[in-house]
Design a protein around this motif. Structure first.
Motif, PDB file in Angstrom:
ATOM      1  N   GLU A   1       0.908  -1.164   0.004  1.00 15.17           N
ATOM      2  CA  GLU A   1       0.133  -0.063   0.117  1.00 15.17           C
ATOM      3  C   GLU A   1       0.804   1.133  -0.001  1.00 15.17           C
ATOM      4  OE1 GLU A   1      -3.787   1.569  -0.429  1.00 15.17           O
ATOM      5  OE2 GLU A   1      -3.272  -0.451  -0.405  1.00 15.17           O
ATOM      6  N   PRO A   2       1.865   1.377   0.871  1.00 18.78           N
ATOM      7  CA  PRO A   2       2.855   2.946   0.636  1.00 18.78           C
ATOM      8  C   PRO A   2       3.258   2.851  -0.650  1.00 18.78           C
ATOM      9  CG  PRO A   2       3.424   1.426   2.739  1.00 18.78           C
ATOM     10  CD  PRO A   2       2.490   0.589   1.829  1.00 18.78           C
ATOM     11  N   VAL A   3       3.740   1.644  -1.426  1.00 21.96           N
ATOM     12  CA  VAL A   3       4.351   1.999  -2.788  1.00 21.96           C
ATOM     13  C   VAL A   3       3.214   2.265  -3.672  1.00 21.96           C
ATOM     14  CG1 VAL A   3       5.671   0.631  -4.531  1.00 21.96           C
ATOM     15  CG2 VAL A   3       6.070   0.167  -2.058  1.00 21.96           C
ATOM     16  N   ILE A   4       2.151   1.551  -3.619  1.00 16.09           N
ATOM     17  CA  ILE A   4       0.911   2.118  -4.378  1.00 16.09           C
ATOM     18  C   ILE A   4       0.582   3.304  -4.358  1.00 16.09           C
ATOM     19  CG2 ILE A   4      -1.424   1.511  -4.951  1.00 16.09           C
ATOM     20  CD1 ILE A   4      -0.793  -1.227  -4.500  1.00 16.09           C
ATOM     21  N   TRP A   5       0.403   3.929  -3.115  1.00 16.40           N
ATOM     22  CA  TRP A   5       0.220   5.412  -2.923  1.00 16.40           C
ATOM     23  C   TRP A   5       1.153   6.294  -3.147  1.00 16.40           C
ATOM     24  CZ3 TRP A   5      -4.078   8.047  -1.373  1.00 16.40           C
ATOM     25  CH2 TRP A   5      -5.024   7.459  -1.025  1.00 16.40           C
ATOM     26  N   LEU A   6       2.629   5.678  -3.281  1.00 18.70           N
ATOM     27  CA  LEU A   6       3.681   6.716  -3.706  1.00 18.70           C
ATOM     28  C   LEU A   6       3.514   7.007  -5.390  1.00 18.70           C
ATOM     29  CD1 LEU A   6       6.312   8.080  -3.390  1.00 18.70           C
ATOM     30  CD2 LEU A   6       7.506   6.016  -3.871  1.00 18.70           C
ATOM     31  N   LEU A   7       3.160   5.757  -6.060  1.00 25.04           N
ATOM     32  CA  LEU A   7       2.778   5.917  -7.292  1.00 25.04           C
ATOM     33  C   LEU A   7       1.692   6.643  -7.786  1.00 25.04           C
ATOM     34  CD1 LEU A   7       3.962   2.441  -8.247  1.00 25.04           C
ATOM     35  CD2 LEU A   7       5.161   4.189  -8.760  1.00 25.04           C
ATOM     36  N   PHE A   8       0.720   6.442  -6.979  1.00 29.14           N
ATOM     37  CA  PHE A   8      -0.717   7.231  -6.984  1.00 29.14           C
ATOM     38  C   PHE A   8      -0.239   8.625  -6.920  1.00 29.14           C
ATOM     39  CE2 PHE A   8      -4.325   8.855  -4.827  1.00 29.14           C
ATOM     40  CZ  PHE A   8      -5.171   8.948  -5.722  1.00 29.14           C
TER      41      PHE A   8
ATOM     42  N   ILE B   1      -0.768  11.444 -10.071  1.00 30.49           N
ATOM     43  CA  ILE B   1      -1.702  12.855  -9.756  1.00 30.49           C
ATOM     44  C   ILE B   1      -0.591  13.867  -9.990  1.00 30.49           C
ATOM     45  CG2 ILE B   1      -2.875  14.155  -8.211  1.00 30.49           C
ATOM     46  CD1 ILE B   1      -3.905  11.713  -6.816  1.00 30.49           C
ATOM     47  N   MET B   2       0.496  14.096  -9.560  1.00 29.51           N
ATOM     48  CA  MET B   2       1.296  15.358  -9.807  1.00 29.51           C
ATOM     49  C   MET B   2       1.750  15.444 -11.321  1.00 29.51           C
ATOM     50  SD  MET B   2       5.238  16.216  -8.870  1.00 29.51           S
ATOM     51  CE  MET B   2       5.837  14.789 -10.105  1.00 29.51           C
ATOM     52  N   VAL B   3       2.030  14.100 -12.091  1.00 29.56           N
ATOM     53  CA  VAL B   3       2.270  14.128 -13.371  1.00 29.56           C
ATOM     54  C   VAL B   3       1.208  14.641 -14.165  1.00 29.56           C
ATOM     55  CG1 VAL B   3       2.920  12.539 -15.294  1.00 29.56           C
ATOM     56  CG2 VAL B   3       4.429  12.562 -13.341  1.00 29.56           C
ATOM     57  N   GLY B   4       0.096  14.057 -13.627  1.00 29.98           N
ATOM     58  CA  GLY B   4      -1.181  14.269 -14.438  1.00 29.98           C
ATOM     59  C   GLY B   4      -1.714  15.848 -14.558  1.00 29.98           C
ATOM     60  N   THR B   5      -1.506  16.229 -13.426  1.00 31.80           N
ATOM     61  CA  THR B   5      -1.861  17.750 -13.257  1.00 31.80           C
ATOM     62  C   THR B   5      -0.842  18.825 -13.752  1.00 31.80           C
ATOM     63  OG1 THR B   5      -2.933  17.044 -11.019  1.00 31.80           O
ATOM     64  CG2 THR B   5      -2.412  19.249 -11.389  1.00 31.80           C
ATOM     65  N   MET B   6       0.223  18.575 -13.477  1.00 36.61           N
ATOM     66  CA  MET B   6       1.415  19.452 -13.975  1.00 36.61           C
ATOM     67  C   MET B   6       1.804  19.060 -15.594  1.00 36.61           C
ATOM     68  SD  MET B   6       3.671  19.363 -10.523  1.00 36.61           S
ATOM     69  CE  MET B   6       4.654  21.025 -10.834  1.00 36.61           C
TER      70      MET B   6
ATOM     71  N   ALA C   1       7.747   8.883 -17.288  1.00 39.36           N
ATOM     72  CA  ALA C   1       6.610   9.352 -15.996  1.00 39.36           C
ATOM     73  C   ALA C   1       5.106   9.626 -16.684  1.00 39.36           C
ATOM     74  CB  ALA C   1       7.369  10.468 -15.460  1.00 39.36           C
ATOM     75  N   LEU C   2       5.419  10.275 -17.952  1.00 41.76           N
ATOM     76  CA  LEU C   2       4.160  10.759 -18.749  1.00 41.76           C
ATOM     77  C   LEU C   2       3.355   9.439 -19.015  1.00 41.76           C
ATOM     78  CD1 LEU C   2       4.893  13.731 -20.766  1.00 41.76           C
ATOM     79  CD2 LEU C   2       3.467  13.690 -18.842  1.00 41.76           C
ATOM     80  N   ILE C   3       3.897   8.321 -19.082  1.00 38.90           N
ATOM     81  CA  ILE C   3       3.169   7.217 -19.721  1.00 38.90           C
ATOM     82  C   ILE C   3       2.833   6.334 -18.128  1.00 38.90           C
ATOM     83  CG2 ILE C   3       3.326   4.900 -20.980  1.00 38.90           C
ATOM     84  CD1 ILE C   3       5.286   6.673 -22.587  1.00 38.90           C
ATOM     85  N   ALA C   4       3.934   6.039 -17.488  1.00 40.84           N
ATOM     86  CA  ALA C   4       3.592   4.984 -16.643  1.00 40.84           C
ATOM     87  C   ALA C   4       2.791   5.457 -15.258  1.00 40.84           C
ATOM     88  CB  ALA C   4       4.908   4.321 -16.263  1.00 40.84           C
ATOM     89  N   LEU C   5       3.232   6.537 -14.842  1.00 42.17           N
ATOM     90  CA  LEU C   5       2.513   7.060 -13.746  1.00 42.17           C
ATOM     91  C   LEU C   5       0.697   7.483 -13.726  1.00 42.17           C
ATOM     92  CD1 LEU C   5       5.299   9.318 -12.200  1.00 42.17           C
ATOM     93  CD2 LEU C   5       4.848   7.011 -11.564  1.00 42.17           C
ATOM     94  N   PRO C   6       0.536   7.871 -14.668  1.00 35.96           N
ATOM     95  CA  PRO C   6      -1.117   7.908 -14.753  1.00 35.96           C
ATOM     96  C   PRO C   6      -1.752   6.396 -14.807  1.00 35.96           C
ATOM     97  CG  PRO C   6      -0.035   9.534 -16.312  1.00 35.96           C
ATOM     98  CD  PRO C   6       1.044   8.718 -15.759  1.00 35.96           C
ATOM     99  N   LEU C   7      -1.117   5.681 -15.325  1.00 34.42           N
ATOM    100  CA  LEU C   7      -1.665   4.318 -14.916  1.00 34.42           C
ATOM    101  C   LEU C   7      -1.815   3.788 -13.650  1.00 34.42           C
ATOM    102  CD1 LEU C   7       0.274   2.170 -17.788  1.00 34.42           C
ATOM    103  CD2 LEU C   7      -1.778   3.050 -18.154  1.00 34.42           C
ATOM    104  N   TRP C   8      -0.947   4.052 -12.931  1.00 28.62           N
ATOM    105  CA  TRP C   8      -1.144   3.826 -11.452  1.00 28.62           C
ATOM    106  C   TRP C   8      -2.293   4.675 -10.773  1.00 28.62           C
ATOM    107  CZ3 TRP C   8       0.959  -0.541  -9.285  1.00 28.62           C
ATOM    108  CH2 TRP C   8       1.807  -1.125  -9.939  1.00 28.62           C
ATOM    109  N   LYS C   9      -2.340   5.929 -11.265  1.00 28.76           N
ATOM    110  CA  LYS C   9      -3.260   6.819 -10.710  1.00 28.76           C
ATOM    111  C   LYS C   9      -4.684   6.081 -11.043  1.00 28.76           C
ATOM    112  CE  LYS C   9      -4.545  10.599 -12.592  1.00 28.76           C
ATOM    113  NZ  LYS C   9      -5.966  11.063 -12.822  1.00 28.76           N
TER     114      LYS C   9
END
Length: 119
Positions: free
Chosen positions: A9-16, A20-25, A68-76
Motif C-alpha cells: 500500500e505505501p508503494v502504491i500510494w507513492l505511485l498514485f 496525480i502530480m504528473v497528470g496535473t502538472m 513518467a508521462l506514460i507509466a505514472l497515470p496508469l497507477w493513478k
C-alpha cells in the motif's frame, strides 16, 4: 492476497501520488501547448517538429519525463478505479479486483519502459 496488498500500500500510494502530480502538472502543460497553443498559432510549427521531439525524447531527461508521462497515470487510474469499485459496493471483490488493476498498471509500466528504451 489482502496481506500482500496491505504491505504494498505505501508503494502504491507513492505511485498514485506521483501520477496525480504528473497528470496535473505535465499533462496540463502538454494539452495547453499542443491542443490550444499550436492550433491558435501561439506555438510555432517548428517547435513541434518531429526532429525536435525525437531529439528531446532521445535524451536521458526526455526519456525519464516520457516514462513518467506514460507509466505514472496508469497507477493513478488503477488506484482510482479500485477505490471507485470499493465505494460503489464492491468491497467483497477487492481481493480479486485490486491485484488485477495493479497488474495491468505494472504491465503497462513495463511496456512503457520497453518503448522508451527503444527510442
Amino acid at each position: 492476497m489482502k496481506a500482500l496488498l496491505l504491505k504494498l500500500e505505501p508503494v502504491i500510494w507513492l505511485l498514485f501520488g506521483a501520477g496525480i502530480m504528473v497528470g496535473t502538472m505535465l499533462m496540463t502543460a502538454w494539452v495547453l501547448v499542443v491542443g490550444i497553443g499550436a492550433p491558435l498559432g501561439i506555438v510555432s510549427p517548428g517547435a513541434l517538429a518531429y526532429d525536435r521531439a525525437h531529439a528531446l525524447a532521445s535524451s536521458l531527461i526526455g526519456r525519464v519525463v516520457l516514462l513518467a508521462l506514460i507509466a505514472l497515470p496508469l497507477w493513478k487510474g488503477a488506484h482510482h478505479t479500485r477505490h471507485l469499485l470499493i465505494d460503489s459496493g464492491g468491497a467483497e471483490r477487492d481481493a480479486v479486483v485490486a491485484p488485477l488493476l495493479y497488474l495491468l498498471a505494472l504491465f503497462g509500466s513495463a511496456m512503457a519502459i520497453v518503448a522508451v528504451v527503444r527510442i
